[in-house]
Design a protein around this motif. Sequence first.
Motif, PDB file in Angstrom:
ATOM      1  N   UNK A 258       0.685  -1.199   0.539  1.00  0.00           N
ATOM      2  CA  UNK A 258      -0.351   0.281  -0.245  1.00  0.00           C
ATOM      3  C   UNK A 258       0.435   1.483   0.290  1.00  0.00           C
ATOM      4  N   UNK A 259       1.987   1.362   0.620  1.00  0.00           N
ATOM      5  CA  UNK A 259       2.574   2.686   0.564  1.00  0.00           C
ATOM      6  C   UNK A 259       3.580   2.754  -0.482  1.00  0.00           C
ATOM      7  N   UNK A 260       3.696   1.264  -1.431  1.00  0.00           N
ATOM      8  CA  UNK A 260       3.931   1.815  -2.675  1.00  0.00           C
ATOM      9  C   UNK A 260       3.017   2.192  -3.135  1.00  0.00           C
ATOM     10  N   UNK A 261       1.786   2.024  -3.419  1.00  0.00           N
ATOM     11  CA  UNK A 261       0.425   2.540  -4.431  1.00  0.00           C
ATOM     12  C   UNK A 261       0.229   3.423  -4.005  1.00  0.00           C
ATOM     13  N   UNK A 262       0.611   3.986  -3.224  1.00  0.00           N
ATOM     14  CA  UNK A 262       0.367   5.372  -2.991  1.00  0.00           C
ATOM     15  C   UNK A 262       1.061   5.656  -3.347  1.00  0.00           C
TER      16      UNK A 262
ATOM     17  N   UNK B  30       0.913   9.374  -6.143  1.00  0.00           N
ATOM     18  CA  UNK B  30       1.638  10.858  -6.147  1.00  0.00           C
ATOM     19  C   UNK B  30       0.812  11.302  -4.876  1.00  0.00           C
ATOM     20  N   UNK B  31       0.194  10.216  -4.286  1.00  0.00           N
ATOM     21  CA  UNK B  31       0.337  10.313  -2.209  1.00  0.00           C
ATOM     22  C   UNK B  31       1.657   9.827  -1.607  1.00  0.00           C
ATOM     23  N   UNK B  32       1.314  10.649  -0.251  1.00  0.00           N
ATOM     24  CA  UNK B  32       2.539  10.387   0.347  1.00  0.00           C
ATOM     25  C   UNK B  32       1.835   9.735   1.527  1.00  0.00           C
ATOM     26  N   UNK B  33       2.612   8.113   1.269  1.00  0.00           N
ATOM     27  CA  UNK B  33       2.083   7.440   3.037  1.00  0.00           C
ATOM     28  C   UNK B  33       2.904   7.424   4.273  1.00  0.00           C
TER      29      UNK B  33
ATOM     30  N   UNK C 271       0.403  -3.200 -12.104  1.00  0.00           N
ATOM     31  CA  UNK C 271       0.204  -2.179 -11.524  1.00  0.00           C
ATOM     32  C   UNK C 271       0.645  -0.845 -10.504  1.00  0.00           C
ATOM     33  N   UNK C 272       1.633  -0.600  -9.869  1.00  0.00           N
ATOM     34  CA  UNK C 272       2.414   0.209  -9.784  1.00  0.00           C
ATOM     35  C   UNK C 272       2.578   0.643 -10.401  1.00  0.00           C
ATOM     36  N   UNK C 273       2.777   0.603 -11.821  1.00  0.00           N
ATOM     37  CA  UNK C 273       3.288   1.708 -12.912  1.00  0.00           C
ATOM     38  C   UNK C 273       1.842   1.985 -13.582  1.00  0.00           C
TER      39      UNK C 273
END
Length: 269
Positions: free
Chosen positions: A31-35, A39-42, A244-246
């Motif tokens: 979830x940290x990598x997805x955020x 463009x967000x910050x976890x 997914x991340x890309x």
Amino acid sequence: MENNIYRLLTQVREKTPLVQNITNFVVMNNTANALLALGASPIMVHAQEEIDEVLGFCNALVINIGTLSQVWADSMLHAAKLANKIGNPWILDPVGAGISSLRNETLKQLLELRPTVIRGNASEIIALQNFNSTGGKGVDSTESSSTALDAGIHINKTYGSIVCISGELDFIISNDEISEIANGHIMMTKVTGLGCTATAITGAFLGLNNDPYQEAVAGIGITSLAGELASNLSKGPGSLQLHLYDSLYNLSKEQISENLKLKRYANPS
């Protein structure tokens, strides 16, 4: 609506909302990598001793009960109360609702604090209505999302929370409207924590702190669409997570307008 979703995505990329996650061990890295890709910050802060200081400068709170303990339950309740006090939106992911008394009692207390948004699979949403096991397979759903619509509408009416039901079809329920999203791919069920990822991404959109229903639709829609686009490039679950991340990082206005399958209709309640 598709243009509005891209506008919200652009705002997330520009404002990089800081999202506090009290989440589970299984999905922290995912979830940290997805955020970050979105463009967000976890920030992953669980200790109750830190919550007062940290939540004050965050834009949204994610509470995910996947690997629950009493210590974490206390931190979750403390954080939810503080979020309400300072006006921060927060989202609840009721992972495994119905499978244990600790889980159920924690969820009852969290629901009384009126989450801004609740996101779960069909079995979890149905369990929230009566706190009995619904035949879910551990934390996985054995129900279709459409079978949980009545439960979702009831929960929305009872607590005032926007309710998101994930599945083959995703539903986002407000007091007067239901959005239906038909994106995603069956391969997504073979990657652990993609529902939790949808919760975290929705938390990022809530961090814009404007219209929580539109932000919830954007969060669920973006996650499902990115998963679908990623599946088109993937040979299996391992490469799906990579892509997914890309997809989140590169998602464009054209991809949203051409591929998002979104319907909206009135809440019949």
